[in-house]
Design an enzyme around this catalytic site. Sequence first.
Site, PDB file in Angstrom:
ATOM      1  N   HIS A 124       0.825  -1.216   0.000  1.00  0.00           N
ATOM      2  CA  HIS A 124       0.000   0.000   0.000  1.00  0.00           C
ATOM      3  C   HIS A 124       0.856   1.261   0.000  1.00  0.00           C
ATOM      4  CE1 HIS A 124      -3.617  -2.367   1.852  1.00  0.00           C
ATOM      5  NE2 HIS A 124      -3.435  -2.625   0.573  1.00  0.00           N
ATOM      6  N   GLU A 138      -7.427 -10.089  18.241  1.00  0.00           N
ATOM      7  CA  GLU A 138      -8.740 -10.766  18.344  1.00  0.00           C
ATOM      8  C   GLU A 138      -9.027 -11.435  17.003  1.00  0.00           C
ATOM      9  OE1 GLU A 138     -10.833  -7.197  19.138  1.00  0.00           O
ATOM     10  OE2 GLU A 138     -10.683  -6.514  17.070  1.00  0.00           O
ATOM     11  N   CYS A 194       4.960  11.644  -8.265  1.00  0.00           N
ATOM     12  CA  CYS A 194       4.377  12.659  -9.158  1.00  0.00           C
ATOM     13  C   CYS A 194       3.195  12.033  -9.890  1.00  0.00           C
ATOM     14  CB  CYS A 194       5.416  13.146 -10.167  1.00  0.00           C
ATOM     15  SG  CYS A 194       4.715  14.303 -11.379  1.00  0.00           S
TER      16      CYS A 194
HETATM   17  C1  BV8 Z   1      -7.754  -2.763  -5.431  1.00  0.00           C
HETATM   18  C2  BV8 Z   1      -3.689   3.512   2.439  1.00  0.00           C
HETATM   19  C3  BV8 Z   1      -7.899  -3.568  -7.717  1.00  0.00           C
HETATM   20  C4  BV8 Z   1      -2.461   3.662   3.220  1.00  0.00           C
HETATM   21  C5  BV8 Z   1      -5.177   1.652   2.418  1.00  0.00           C
HETATM   22  C6  BV8 Z   1     -12.366  -7.476  -3.653  1.00  0.00           C
HETATM   23  C7  BV8 Z   1     -11.200  -7.692  -4.414  1.00  0.00           C
HETATM   24  C8  BV8 Z   1     -10.368  -6.625  -4.730  1.00  0.00           C
HETATM   25  C9  BV8 Z   1     -10.680  -5.326  -4.301  1.00  0.00           C
HETATM   26  C10 BV8 Z   1     -11.821  -5.104  -3.544  1.00  0.00           C
HETATM   27  C11 BV8 Z   1     -12.658  -6.176  -3.229  1.00  0.00           C
HETATM   28  N1  BV8 Z   1     -13.686  -5.673  -2.480  1.00  0.00           N
HETATM   29  C12 BV8 Z   1     -13.510  -4.341  -2.330  1.00  0.00           C
HETATM   30  C13 BV8 Z   1     -12.401  -3.957  -2.978  1.00  0.00           C
HETATM   31  C14 BV8 Z   1     -11.912  -2.575  -3.066  1.00  0.00           C
HETATM   32  C15 BV8 Z   1     -11.034  -2.143  -1.902  1.00  0.00           C
HETATM   33  C16 BV8 Z   1     -11.412  -2.745  -0.582  1.00  0.00           C
HETATM   34  O1  BV8 Z   1     -10.833  -3.731  -0.151  1.00  0.00           O
HETATM   35  N2  BV8 Z   1     -12.352  -2.111   0.099  1.00  0.00           N
HETATM   36  C17 BV8 Z   1     -12.733  -2.583   1.428  1.00  0.00           C
HETATM   37  C18 BV8 Z   1     -13.057  -1.383   2.305  1.00  0.00           C
HETATM   38  C19 BV8 Z   1     -13.884  -3.555   1.286  1.00  0.00           C
HETATM   39  N3  BV8 Z   1      -9.648  -2.449  -2.197  1.00  0.00           N
HETATM   40  C20 BV8 Z   1      -8.931  -1.577  -2.943  1.00  0.00           C
HETATM   41  O2  BV8 Z   1      -9.379  -0.581  -3.442  1.00  0.00           O
HETATM   42  C21 BV8 Z   1      -7.459  -1.947  -3.170  1.00  0.00           C
HETATM   43  N4  BV8 Z   1      -7.178  -1.903  -4.581  1.00  0.00           N
HETATM   44  O3  BV8 Z   1      -8.629  -3.516  -5.087  1.00  0.00           O
HETATM   45  O4  BV8 Z   1      -7.261  -2.699  -6.736  1.00  0.00           O
HETATM   46  C22 BV8 Z   1      -7.468  -4.970  -7.546  1.00  0.00           C
HETATM   47  C23 BV8 Z   1      -8.426  -5.976  -7.628  1.00  0.00           C
HETATM   48  C24 BV8 Z   1      -8.033  -7.300  -7.485  1.00  0.00           C
HETATM   49  C25 BV8 Z   1      -6.692  -7.611  -7.268  1.00  0.00           C
HETATM   50  C26 BV8 Z   1      -5.744  -6.603  -7.185  1.00  0.00           C
HETATM   51  C27 BV8 Z   1      -6.136  -5.268  -7.311  1.00  0.00           C
HETATM   52  C28 BV8 Z   1      -6.538  -0.937  -2.513  1.00  0.00           C
HETATM   53  C29 BV8 Z   1      -6.617  -1.056  -1.027  1.00  0.00           C
HETATM   54  C30 BV8 Z   1      -5.553  -0.158  -0.365  1.00  0.00           C
HETATM   55  C31 BV8 Z   1      -6.212   0.976   0.333  1.00  0.00           C
HETATM   56  N5  BV8 Z   1      -5.250   1.740   1.121  1.00  0.00           N
HETATM   57  N6  BV8 Z   1      -4.478   2.514   3.105  1.00  0.00           N
HETATM   58  C32 BV8 Z   1      -2.748   4.245   4.571  1.00  0.00           C
HETATM   59  O5  BV8 Z   1      -3.394   5.288   4.625  1.00  0.00           O
HETATM   60  O6  BV8 Z   1      -2.286   3.635   5.516  1.00  0.00           O
HETATM   61  S1  BV8 Z   1      -5.993   0.465   3.249  1.00  0.00           S
HETATM   62  C33 BV8 Z   1      -5.729   0.513   4.923  1.00  0.00           C
HETATM   63  O7  BV8 Z   1      -6.391  -0.655   5.424  1.00  0.00           O
HETATM   64  C34 BV8 Z   1      -4.288   0.387   5.387  1.00  0.00           C
HETATM   65  O8  BV8 Z   1      -3.352   0.051   4.390  1.00  0.00           O
HETATM   66  C35 BV8 Z   1      -4.418  -0.769   6.409  1.00  0.00           C
HETATM   67  O9  BV8 Z   1      -3.240  -1.403   6.688  1.00  0.00           O
HETATM   68  C36 BV8 Z   1      -5.362  -1.605   5.640  1.00  0.00           C
HETATM   69  C37 BV8 Z   1      -5.951  -2.805   6.289  1.00  0.00           C
HETATM   70  O10 BV8 Z   1      -6.324  -2.464   7.590  1.00  0.00           O
HETATM   71  P1  BV8 Z   1      -5.578  -3.234   8.789  1.00  0.00           P
HETATM   72  O11 BV8 Z   1      -4.107  -3.085   8.579  1.00  0.00           O
HETATM   73  O12 BV8 Z   1      -6.099  -4.604   8.887  1.00  0.00           O
HETATM   74  O13 BV8 Z   1      -5.969  -2.336  10.037  1.00  0.00           O
HETATM   75  P2  BV8 Z   1      -7.333  -2.423  10.875  1.00  0.00           P
HETATM   76  O14 BV8 Z   1      -7.368  -1.214  11.748  1.00  0.00           O
HETATM   77  O15 BV8 Z   1      -8.481  -2.715   9.964  1.00  0.00           O
HETATM   78  O16 BV8 Z   1      -7.123  -3.716  11.791  1.00  0.00           O
HETATM   79  C38 BV8 Z   1      -6.101  -3.718  12.766  1.00  0.00           C
HETATM   80  C39 BV8 Z   1      -6.061  -5.123  13.352  1.00  0.00           C
HETATM   81  O17 BV8 Z   1      -4.983  -5.168  14.289  1.00  0.00           O
HETATM   82  C40 BV8 Z   1      -7.330  -5.475  14.110  1.00  0.00           C
HETATM   83  O18 BV8 Z   1      -7.746  -6.780  13.727  1.00  0.00           O
HETATM   84  C41 BV8 Z   1      -6.894  -5.476  15.593  1.00  0.00           C
HETATM   85  O19 BV8 Z   1      -7.540  -6.485  16.333  1.00  0.00           O
HETATM   86  C42 BV8 Z   1      -5.420  -5.772  15.476  1.00  0.00           C
HETATM   87  N7  BV8 Z   1      -4.628  -5.198  16.567  1.00  0.00           N
HETATM   88  C43 BV8 Z   1      -4.777  -3.983  17.167  1.00  0.00           C
HETATM   89  N8  BV8 Z   1      -3.838  -3.844  18.117  1.00  0.00           N
HETATM   90  C44 BV8 Z   1      -3.069  -4.971  18.093  1.00  0.00           C
HETATM   91  C45 BV8 Z   1      -3.568  -5.826  17.093  1.00  0.00           C
HETATM   92  N9  BV8 Z   1      -3.028  -7.032  16.835  1.00  0.00           N
HETATM   93  C46 BV8 Z   1      -1.941  -7.392  17.566  1.00  0.00           C
HETATM   94  N10 BV8 Z   1      -1.412  -6.633  18.554  1.00  0.00           N
HETATM   95  C47 BV8 Z   1      -1.937  -5.419  18.836  1.00  0.00           C
HETATM   96  N11 BV8 Z   1      -1.404  -4.653  19.816  1.00  0.00           N
END
Ligand code: BV8
Length: 225
Positions: A106, A200, A114
């Site tokens: 990501h 979790e 650019c």
């Molecule tokens: C794309 C920018 C085409 C950087 C981010 C199906 C197939 C393909 C695509 C899609 C699909 N369905 C929907 C899509 C589109 C979309 C998508 O997924 N939407 C979601 C909302 C449904 N995806 C896209 O647009 C992607 N591109 O699909 O291109 C394609 C198609 C097919 C194949 C290839 C390409 C682009 C996605 C990238 C978006 N950019 N961020 C930034 O700002 O940081 S995403 C963002 O979410 C971050 O990168 C982040 O890392 C990522 C995932 O979140 P998590 O890392 O899991 O973080 P989260 O807070 O959710 O969870 C934290 C976890 O940690 C929790 O479970 C918690 O319990 C745990 N935790 C907390 N504390 C601790 C811990 N664990 C251990 N110890 C602790 N102390």
Amino acid sequence: MTKIVILTGAGISAESGLGTFRDAGGLWENYDLSEVATPEGFARNPALVHDFYNARRKNAAEAIPNAAHAALARLQAARPGEVLIVTQKIDDLHERAGSQAVLHMHGSITRARCAACGQTWDAPSRMRAGDQCPSCTAPATRPDIVWFGEFPYHMEAIWDALRAADLFVAIGTSGSVYPAAAFVQDAARAGAHTLELNLEPSETVTDFAEARHGRASAIVPAWVA
Ligand code: BV8
């Protein structure tokens, strides 16, 4: 030859003080994802997006790698060439903990891009709307981040590694963003053992053969040992 593919998410940096996205108090509670993490949002209000990433760039620079980052670096050092880290994270805590083989699918908060010519370079600490590209001089610079709707980096290398892996481990990710959330299925289809290490159960926990839950700084060193 990659034998172990490790996917990390925001949870691995949580104990370094960097916020996650979907936990209570997470980034998406305070910002509208469509405004700060999509190309359409950037086109509408680049200053807001730069403010969002300037603040995160500052936090990331001040953060310190935790015991989970260090344990993964030790694992890579103990098994040269066999362990690939694929991170959804945009901070550089894996590299600062000593990891070498890290793919930022990501993008990286330390890099700028650019939008006109595609050139990338080390980002200044603060980016501003209208900054000129050092290469083509277009006022089209942006964070080198993959936003929703954009194609993630390194996908071919990642899919190749998943097909060759004996083990796939997901650490600190909610399994809510694709295509990363589907990597466990890609790896399992190729015959790899799959393990979730998370605070979790994630949205995709049932796709894993094994799961251990707890804080990354405790469960990752225990697993690596
Ligand atoms: C794309 C920018 C085409 C950087 C981010 C199906 C197939 C393909 C695509 C899609 C699909 N369905 C929907 C899509 C589109 C979309 C998508 O997924 N939407 C979601 C909302 C449904 N995806 C896209 O647009 C992607 N591109 O699909 O291109 C394609 C198609 C097919 C194949 C290839 C390409 C682009 C996605 C990238 C978006 N950019 N961020 C930034 O700002 O940081 S995403 C963002 O979410 C971050 O990168 C982040 O890392 C990522 C995932 O979140 P998590 O890392 O899991 O973080 P989260 O807070 O959710 O969870 C934290 C976890 O940690 C929790 O479970 C918690 O319990 C745990 N935790 C907390 N504390 C601790 C811990 N664990 C251990 N110890 C602790 N102390």
